[in-house]
Design a protein around this motif. Structure first.
Motif, PDB file in Angstrom:
ATOM      1  N   GLY A 159      22.590 -27.296  -5.055  1.00  0.00           N
ATOM      2  CA  GLY A 159      21.265 -27.906  -5.097  1.00  0.00           C
ATOM      3  C   GLY A 159      20.581 -27.660  -6.424  1.00  0.00           C
ATOM      4  N   ARG A 160      19.347 -28.121  -6.541  1.00  0.00           N
ATOM      5  CA  ARG A 160      18.574 -27.914  -7.777  1.00  0.00           C
ATOM      6  C   ARG A 160      18.377 -26.445  -8.097  1.00  0.00           C
ATOM      7  N   ASN A 161      18.250 -25.635  -7.033  1.00  0.00           N
ATOM      8  CA  ASN A 161      17.988 -24.201  -7.216  1.00  0.00           C
ATOM      9  C   ASN A 161      19.251 -23.352  -7.084  1.00  0.00           C
ATOM     10  N   GLY A 162      20.409 -23.963  -7.175  1.00  0.00           N
ATOM     11  CA  GLY A 162      21.662 -23.219  -7.068  1.00  0.00           C
ATOM     12  C   GLY A 162      22.430 -23.564  -5.801  1.00  0.00           C
ATOM     13  N   GLU A 163      23.469 -22.793  -5.555  1.00  0.00           N
ATOM     14  CA  GLU A 163      24.333 -23.051  -4.404  1.00  0.00           C
ATOM     15  C   GLU A 163      23.681 -22.574  -3.111  1.00  0.00           C
ATOM     16  N   TRP A 164      23.905 -23.340  -2.035  1.00  0.00           N
ATOM     17  CA  TRP A 164      23.437 -22.930  -0.709  1.00  0.00           C
ATOM     18  C   TRP A 164      24.547 -23.135   0.307  1.00  0.00           C
TER      19      TRP A 164
ATOM     20  N   CYS B 120      21.350 -26.763  19.378  1.00  0.00           N
ATOM     21  CA  CYS B 120      22.040 -26.610  18.101  1.00  0.00           C
ATOM     22  C   CYS B 120      21.148 -25.807  17.151  1.00  0.00           C
ATOM     23  N   PHE B 121      21.699 -24.755  16.575  1.00  0.00           N
ATOM     24  CA  PHE B 121      20.983 -23.903  15.634  1.00  0.00           C
ATOM     25  C   PHE B 121      21.620 -23.999  14.259  1.00  0.00           C
ATOM     26  N   LEU B 122      20.828 -23.714  13.232  1.00  0.00           N
ATOM     27  CA  LEU B 122      21.304 -23.649  11.852  1.00  0.00           C
ATOM     28  C   LEU B 122      21.221 -22.218  11.363  1.00  0.00           C
ATOM     29  N   LEU B 123      22.220 -21.806  10.589  1.00  0.00           N
ATOM     30  CA  LEU B 123      22.189 -20.554   9.844  1.00  0.00           C
ATOM     31  C   LEU B 123      22.271 -20.912   8.371  1.00  0.00           C
ATOM     32  N   TRP B 124      21.481 -20.238   7.533  1.00  0.00           N
ATOM     33  CA  TRP B 124      21.435 -20.552   6.112  1.00  0.00           C
ATOM     34  C   TRP B 124      21.849 -19.346   5.278  1.00  0.00           C
ATOM     35  N   ASN B 125      22.550 -19.629   4.187  1.00  0.00           N
ATOM     36  CA  ASN B 125      22.923 -18.680   3.128  1.00  0.00           C
ATOM     37  C   ASN B 125      23.575 -17.408   3.666  1.00  0.00           C
ATOM     38  N   ASP B 126      22.972 -16.233   3.479  1.00  0.00           N
ATOM     39  CA  ASP B 126      23.624 -14.991   3.895  1.00  0.00           C
ATOM     40  C   ASP B 126      23.728 -14.847   5.411  1.00  0.00           C
ATOM     41  N   LYS B 127      22.994 -15.627   6.172  1.00  0.00           N
ATOM     42  CA  LYS B 127      23.028 -15.540   7.640  1.00  0.00           C
ATOM     43  C   LYS B 127      24.244 -16.236   8.256  1.00  0.00           C
ATOM     44  N   VAL B 128      24.955 -17.074   7.492  1.00  0.00           N
ATOM     45  CA  VAL B 128      26.111 -17.779   8.059  1.00  0.00           C
ATOM     46  C   VAL B 128      27.193 -16.800   8.521  1.00  0.00           C
ATOM     47  N   ASP B 129      27.223 -15.604   7.949  1.00  0.00           N
ATOM     48  CA  ASP B 129      28.219 -14.605   8.309  1.00  0.00           C
ATOM     49  C   ASP B 129      27.968 -13.967   9.670  1.00  0.00           C
ATOM     50  N   LEU B 130      26.807 -14.192  10.257  1.00  0.00           N
ATOM     51  CA  LEU B 130      26.510 -13.625  11.571  1.00  0.00           C
ATOM     52  C   LEU B 130      27.480 -14.106  12.647  1.00  0.00           C
ATOM     53  N   LEU B 131      28.059 -15.284  12.455  1.00  0.00           N
ATOM     54  CA  LEU B 131      28.977 -15.850  13.448  1.00  0.00           C
ATOM     55  C   LEU B 131      30.412 -15.356  13.301  1.00  0.00           C
ATOM     56  N   ASP B 132      30.720 -14.637  12.236  1.00  0.00           N
ATOM     57  CA  ASP B 132      32.099 -14.223  11.992  1.00  0.00           C
ATOM     58  C   ASP B 132      32.665 -13.347  13.106  1.00  0.00           C
ATOM     59  N   SER B 133      31.842 -12.569  13.763  1.00  0.00           N
ATOM     60  CA  SER B 133      32.327 -11.671  14.822  1.00  0.00           C
ATOM     61  C   SER B 133      32.256 -12.312  16.203  1.00  0.00           C
ATOM     62  N   CYS B 134      31.857 -13.571  16.283  1.00  0.00           N
ATOM     63  CA  CYS B 134      31.701 -14.246  17.573  1.00  0.00           C
ATOM     64  C   CYS B 134      32.839 -15.228  17.824  1.00  0.00           C
ATOM     65  N   GLU B 135      33.088 -15.475  19.102  1.00  0.00           N
ATOM     66  CA  GLU B 135      34.086 -16.445  19.521  1.00  0.00           C
ATOM     67  C   GLU B 135      33.450 -17.391  20.530  1.00  0.00           C
ATOM     68  N   LEU B 136      34.095 -18.528  20.752  1.00  0.00           N
ATOM     69  CA  LEU B 136      33.610 -19.459  21.760  1.00  0.00           C
ATOM     70  C   LEU B 136      33.550 -18.764  23.116  1.00  0.00           C
ATOM     71  N   ASN B 137      32.561 -19.131  23.913  1.00  0.00           N
ATOM     72  CA  ASN B 137      32.299 -18.598  25.258  1.00  0.00           C
ATOM     73  C   ASN B 137      31.706 -17.202  25.267  1.00  0.00           C
ATOM     74  N   ASP B 138      31.432 -16.621  24.088  1.00  0.00           N
ATOM     75  CA  ASP B 138      30.704 -15.352  24.046  1.00  0.00           C
ATOM     76  C   ASP B 138      29.273 -15.581  24.497  1.00  0.00           C
ATOM     77  N   LEU B 139      28.702 -14.569  25.125  1.00  0.00           N
ATOM     78  CA  LEU B 139      27.285 -14.621  25.437  1.00  0.00           C
ATOM     79  C   LEU B 139      26.532 -14.057  24.248  1.00  0.00           C
ATOM     80  N   VAL B 140      25.504 -14.779  23.804  1.00  0.00           N
ATOM     81  CA  VAL B 140      24.752 -14.368  22.623  1.00  0.00           C
ATOM     82  C   VAL B 140      23.250 -14.453  22.887  1.00  0.00           C
ATOM     83  N   GLN B 141      22.532 -13.697  22.106  1.00  0.00           N
ATOM     84  CA  GLN B 141      21.071 -13.742  22.101  1.00  0.00           C
ATOM     85  C   GLN B 141      20.662 -14.167  20.697  1.00  0.00           C
ATOM     86  N   VAL B 142      19.880 -15.240  20.613  1.00  0.00           N
ATOM     87  CA  VAL B 142      19.516 -15.824  19.327  1.00  0.00           C
ATOM     88  C   VAL B 142      18.017 -15.710  19.120  1.00  0.00           C
TER      89      VAL B 142
END
Length: 122
Positions: free
Chosen positions: A20-25, A43-65
């Protein structure tokens, strides 16, 4: 204003990277199904450093958002995003999710018996 919701993780999108204009996102989408009597899919969005929050999750996991909702106008149309900023995987001991197909169709205390000896009032 912040909100919180619990549910089952039913979709995990790929990380999207753009310049983007202000760098990579980076952006990543995920969808949960709520544990309400009438489940909703959100449907939720995660941005920038928060995208890594899903790395430890799998489909059908119960999550609190934890998330924020924001709307913006573009060319006369309004767009609304649910942007997650915290995601916590729930353990099996905390599991209180009951899929809609397994929920009781009748309120607690409703009894249906087959007493053929009893006469019907009609």
């Amino acid at each position: 204003m912040s909100f919180e919701v619990k549910g089952k993780l039913i979709f995990i999108g790929e990380v999207q990277t753009r310049q983007g204009r202000n760098g990579e996102w980076r952006k990543r989408e995920f969808v949960i199904e709520t544990q309400d009597a009438y489940p909703k899919q959100i449907c939720f969005l995660l941005w920038n450093d928060k995208v890594d929050l899903l790395d430890s999750c799998e489909l059908n996991d119960l999550v609190q958002v934890r998330f924020q909702v924001a709307s913006r106008e573009y060319n006369g149309r309004w767009y609304t995003d649910a942007t997650a900023y915290a995601l916590q995987r729930r353990s099996l001991q905390e599991q209180d999710y009951v899929p809609a197909a397994e929920q009781e169709d009748y309120p607690t205390g409703a009894a249906f018996t087959d007493d053929s000896e009893e006469e019907l009032p009609f």
